[in-house]
Scaffold this motif. Structure first.
Motif, short mmCIF file in Angstrom:
data_model
loop_
_atom_site.label_atom_id
_atom_site.label_comp_id
_atom_site.label_asym_id
_atom_site.label_seq_id
_atom_site.Cartn_x
_atom_site.Cartn_y
_atom_site.Cartn_z
N SER A 1 51.92 30.03 25.60
CA SER A 1 51.66 28.64 25.24
C SER A 1 50.18 28.30 25.39
O SER A 1 49.43 28.99 26.11
CB SER A 1 52.48 27.71 26.13
N SER A 2 49.76 27.24 24.74
CA SER A 2 48.36 26.79 24.82
C SER A 2 47.99 26.46 26.27
O SER A 2 46.88 26.72 26.72
CB SER A 2 48.15 25.57 23.93
N GLN A 3 48.95 25.88 27.00
CA GLN A 3 48.69 25.54 28.40
C GLN A 3 48.48 26.79 29.24
O GLN A 3 47.57 26.85 30.07
CB GLN A 3 49.85 24.71 28.96
N ASN A 4 49.34 27.79 29.03
CA ASN A 4 49.20 29.06 29.77
C ASN A 4 47.85 29.71 29.47
O ASN A 4 47.16 30.21 30.38
CB ASN A 4 50.31 30.03 29.39
N ILE A 5 47.48 29.74 28.21
CA ILE A 5 46.21 30.37 27.81
C ILE A 5 45.03 29.62 28.39
O ILE A 5 44.05 30.24 28.85
CB ILE A 5 46.12 30.44 26.26
N LEU A 6 45.10 28.29 28.43
CA LEU A 6 44.02 27.49 29.01
C LEU A 6 43.86 27.78 30.49
O LEU A 6 42.73 27.89 31.01
CB LEU A 6 44.30 26.01 28.79
N ILE A 7 44.97 27.91 31.20
CA ILE A 7 44.93 28.24 32.64
C ILE A 7 44.22 29.58 32.85
O ILE A 7 43.35 29.72 33.71
CB ILE A 7 46.36 28.28 33.23
N LEU A 8 44.61 30.59 32.03
CA LEU A 8 43.99 31.90 32.15
C LEU A 8 42.50 31.85 31.82
O LEU A 8 41.68 32.45 32.51
CB LEU A 8 44.69 32.90 31.23
N LYS A 9 42.17 31.15 30.75
CA LYS A 9 40.77 31.09 30.32
C LYS A 9 39.90 30.48 31.41
O LYS A 9 38.81 31.00 31.72
CB LYS A 9 40.66 30.28 29.03
N LYS A 10 40.35 29.38 32.01
CA LYS A 10 39.58 28.74 33.08
C LYS A 10 39.46 29.67 34.29
O LYS A 10 38.41 29.74 34.94
CB LYS A 10 40.23 27.42 33.49
N LEU A 11 40.55 30.37 34.58
CA LEU A 11 40.54 31.28 35.73
C LEU A 11 39.57 32.43 35.51
O LEU A 11 38.79 32.79 36.40
CB LEU A 11 41.96 31.81 35.97
N PHE A 12 39.59 33.02 34.32
CA PHE A 12 38.69 34.13 34.02
C PHE A 12 37.23 33.69 34.00
O PHE A 12 36.33 34.49 34.29
CB PHE A 12 39.05 34.77 32.68
N ASN A 13 36.99 32.44 33.66
CA ASN A 13 35.61 31.95 33.56
C ASN A 13 35.07 31.40 34.88
O ASN A 13 33.89 31.03 34.95
CB ASN A 13 35.50 30.86 32.49
N LEU A 14 35.92 31.33 35.91
CA LEU A 14 35.45 30.82 37.20
C LEU A 14 34.40 31.76 37.80
O LEU A 14 34.64 32.95 37.98
CB LEU A 14 36.61 30.70 38.18
N ILE B 1 27.99 46.85 52.90
CA ILE B 1 28.73 47.26 51.72
C ILE B 1 28.21 46.48 50.51
O ILE B 1 27.63 45.41 50.64
CB ILE B 1 30.24 47.04 51.88
N PRO B 2 28.39 47.03 49.29
CA PRO B 2 27.90 46.34 48.10
C PRO B 2 28.73 45.11 47.79
O PRO B 2 29.69 44.78 48.47
CB PRO B 2 28.07 47.41 47.00
N THR B 3 28.37 44.44 46.71
CA THR B 3 29.10 43.25 46.28
C THR B 3 30.55 43.59 45.97
O THR B 3 30.84 44.56 45.26
CB THR B 3 28.43 42.67 45.02
N VAL B 4 31.48 42.82 46.53
CA VAL B 4 32.90 42.99 46.25
C VAL B 4 33.41 41.69 45.62
O VAL B 4 33.39 40.64 46.27
CB VAL B 4 33.71 43.32 47.52
N ASN B 5 33.83 41.75 44.37
CA ASN B 5 34.26 40.56 43.64
C ASN B 5 35.74 40.62 43.32
O ASN B 5 36.27 41.68 42.97
CB ASN B 5 33.48 40.44 42.32
N PHE B 6 36.40 39.46 43.42
CA PHE B 6 37.77 39.33 42.94
C PHE B 6 37.72 39.08 41.43
O PHE B 6 37.16 38.09 40.97
CB PHE B 6 38.47 38.16 43.65
N ASP B 7 38.26 40.00 40.66
CA ASP B 7 38.19 39.93 39.19
C ASP B 7 39.60 40.03 38.63
O ASP B 7 40.18 41.11 38.54
CB ASP B 7 37.32 41.07 38.65
N LEU B 8 40.16 38.89 38.25
CA LEU B 8 41.54 38.86 37.79
C LEU B 8 41.74 39.60 36.46
O LEU B 8 42.85 39.99 36.13
CB LEU B 8 42.02 37.41 37.65
N SER B 9 40.66 39.81 35.71
CA SER B 9 40.79 40.52 34.43
C SER B 9 40.95 42.03 34.62
O SER B 9 41.29 42.75 33.69
CB SER B 9 39.58 40.25 33.54
N LEU B 10 40.73 42.50 35.85
CA LEU B 10 40.90 43.93 36.14
C LEU B 10 42.39 44.22 36.31
O LEU B 10 43.01 43.78 37.27
CB LEU B 10 40.13 44.31 37.41
N ALA B 11 42.95 44.96 35.36
CA ALA B 11 44.38 45.27 35.43
C ALA B 11 44.64 46.77 35.50
O ALA B 11 45.68 47.19 35.95
CB ALA B 11 45.10 44.67 34.23
N ARG B 12 43.67 47.58 35.05
CA ARG B 12 43.85 49.03 34.96
C ARG B 12 45.16 49.32 34.25
O ARG B 12 46.22 49.33 34.85
CB ARG B 12 43.79 49.70 36.33
#
Length: 460
Positions: free
Chosen positions: A229-242, A284-295
């Motif tokens: 849905s458009s709402q689901n996609i908007l949630i993901l888009k905002k999350l990935f862009n944070l 330790i180097p930079t450690v980032n939480f990246d939700l787009s990483l799915a492997r």
């Protein structure tokens, strides 16, 4: 014009490249063992049934299949003319080249389960093959260095793997690495909350994992095709862009995604990891939480991570994660594992581009004896053997060529000392030694020359 007889994406390596690759491998191997991992070796060729079903549709298209031996078509009774490749494959091929080192590890653990001590910490360094379209940083034949902890569900194992990675890249002088971390349970929790019945979670992961490669708009287009849905996609888009840390992204997820058990498990697991990374006093180097990483590989079930370099963010130089059910298909249930794989070829490429290899990493021989003819060789050979027994590399020039040609060879090979043992030296029981770096030339007895070699070792 230089002739090319090689297969694209299956490279040869000259002496300089091999030496630098071995330098990387030896450092990785050293740290594997410092962290308590033991070496094993698995077969390069596997049964097709061993590998298929582990890598998802995208991955399994890249598995190199080996044709059955002999006149295999004579044993195929069906008409193959109109068959698809999927229909034909099982009729003419039952073996494949390994795609990675993780599934062969699962097979190894299952076959040797009663003889292993758990947690089982193993490393393996070996070639793997993928039928990819060759491009920069992506080959058909490449070397992986894997370390895995099998039979331990503690999240301290994930922490240990990340510290191992940090330790290796620190010694390789790759100080700008970035560790991206995610948890597939969080992705699964988000997927379950969207209640999409058209696609599976693994397909969803494959789409999300393409974000770096195809961009946000293309990912959104695919998600729309899959009835998100458009709402689901908007949630993901905002999350990935944070552009924020784990704490803020976690709060966004809590505020916008319906709570469920998978989501809570994933968040709690990453809480443990990030909290401990903050507590330990290790640089330790930079450690980032990246939700787009799915492997995209199907066998990952929980924490996943990739190591990139700040200037090569689209290309991982290491990656891995936790897998909970990999041995189940081989008859052993409830065995969990976590591991990481280092890509030698990409690490080499990055270090070469940034001049990170040691300057003294040259293909040098310690000693070369000039060849004055067969009558003196019988006296030289025992000396070469004594020098080698002391731990120094030594050779005799192969032919009785002009001295100038032999010296030119010594220069090109970066030989440290050239030894002249001609008729005059033989009569006086001495050696004429030329230091090829300083051009200094001195006369020594053989005993004195051995002492000189030992002194150069102690001075290093």
């Amino acid at each position: 014009m230089k002739k090319n007889f090689s297969i694209s994406g299956v490279p040869d390596f000259d002496a300089d490249s091999s030496r630098k690759r071995n330098y990387i491998i030896q450092i990785i191997k050293k740290h594997f063992e410092l962290f308590g991992f033991s070496s094993i070796q698995t077969s390069s060729i596997e049964k097709k049934s061993t590998l298929l079903g582990n890598y998802g549709n995208e991955g399994e298209k890249l598995i190199f299949q080996i044709l059955n031996g002999g006149n295999f078509l004579s044993k195929v009774e069906k008409n193959i003319k109109n068959m698809s490749s999927n229909e034909l494959s099982p009729l003419i091929s039952s073996k494949v080249l390994r795609y990675d080192l993780t599934v062969p590890l699962a097979k190894f653990v299952s076959e040797n389960y009663n003889d292993l001590v758990f947690p089982f910490k193993r490393y393996e360094i070996g070639k793997v093959w993928r039928a990819e379209r060759p491009q920069k940083g992506r080959l058909r034949e490449f070397t992986q260095c894997d370390a895995d902890i099998v039979g331990d569900s503690s999240q301290l194992s994930e922490l240990d793997i990340l510290l191992l990675s940090n330790s290796i890249f620190k010694e390789l002088n790759i100080n700008s690495s970035v560790i991206k971390v995610n948890n597939r349970k969080i992705l699964e929790g988000i997927f379950d909350s969207f209640n999409n019945k058209k696609v599976s979670f693994n397909v969803f992961c494959t789409v999300i994992d393409k974000l770096d490669k195809i961009g946000m708009e293309n990912v959104i287009s695919i998600l729309k095709e899959y009835n998100f849905s458009s709402q689901n996609i908007l949630i993901l888009k905002k999350l990935f862009n944070l552009d924020s840390d784990f704490t803020e992204k976690k709060q966004y997820i809590r505020n916008n995604i319906k709570e469920n058990s998978k989501l809570n498990e994933g968040i709690n697991e990453l809480d443990f990891l990030f909290n401990n990374l903050k507590r330990i006093k290790v640089n330790i180097p930079t450690v980032n939480f990246d939700l787009s990483l799915a492997r995209g590989l199907d066998y990952y079930t929980s924490t996943v991570f990739e190591v990139t370099e700040k200037h090569l963010t689209s290309m991982s130089i290491a990656g891995g994660g936790r897998y909970d059910n990999l041995t189940e298909r081989f008859g052993i249930k409830n065995i969990t594992g976590v591991g990481i794989s280092f890509g030698i070829d990409r690490i080499y490429m990055f270090m070469e581009l940034n001049n990170l290899f040691p300057k003294d990493l040259v293909n040098s021989v310690d000693v070369m004896f000039v060849n004055f003819g067969s009558e003196l060789i019988e006296h030289i050979i025992p000396m070469t053997m004594e020098i080698r027994n002391l731990g120094f590399s030594c050779e005799i020039y192969s032919s009785q060529n002009k001295i100038s040609k032999q010296m030119s060879y010594a220069n090109k090979r970066n030989i440290k000392f050239v030894v002249i043992f001609g008729q005059n030296e033989f009569k006086n029981n001495i050696l004429t030694i030329k230091n090829m770096k300083s051009s200094e030339q001195i006369e020594l007895s053989f005993t004195e020359f051995k002492d000189l070699l030992l002194k150069t070792r102690n001075d290093v």
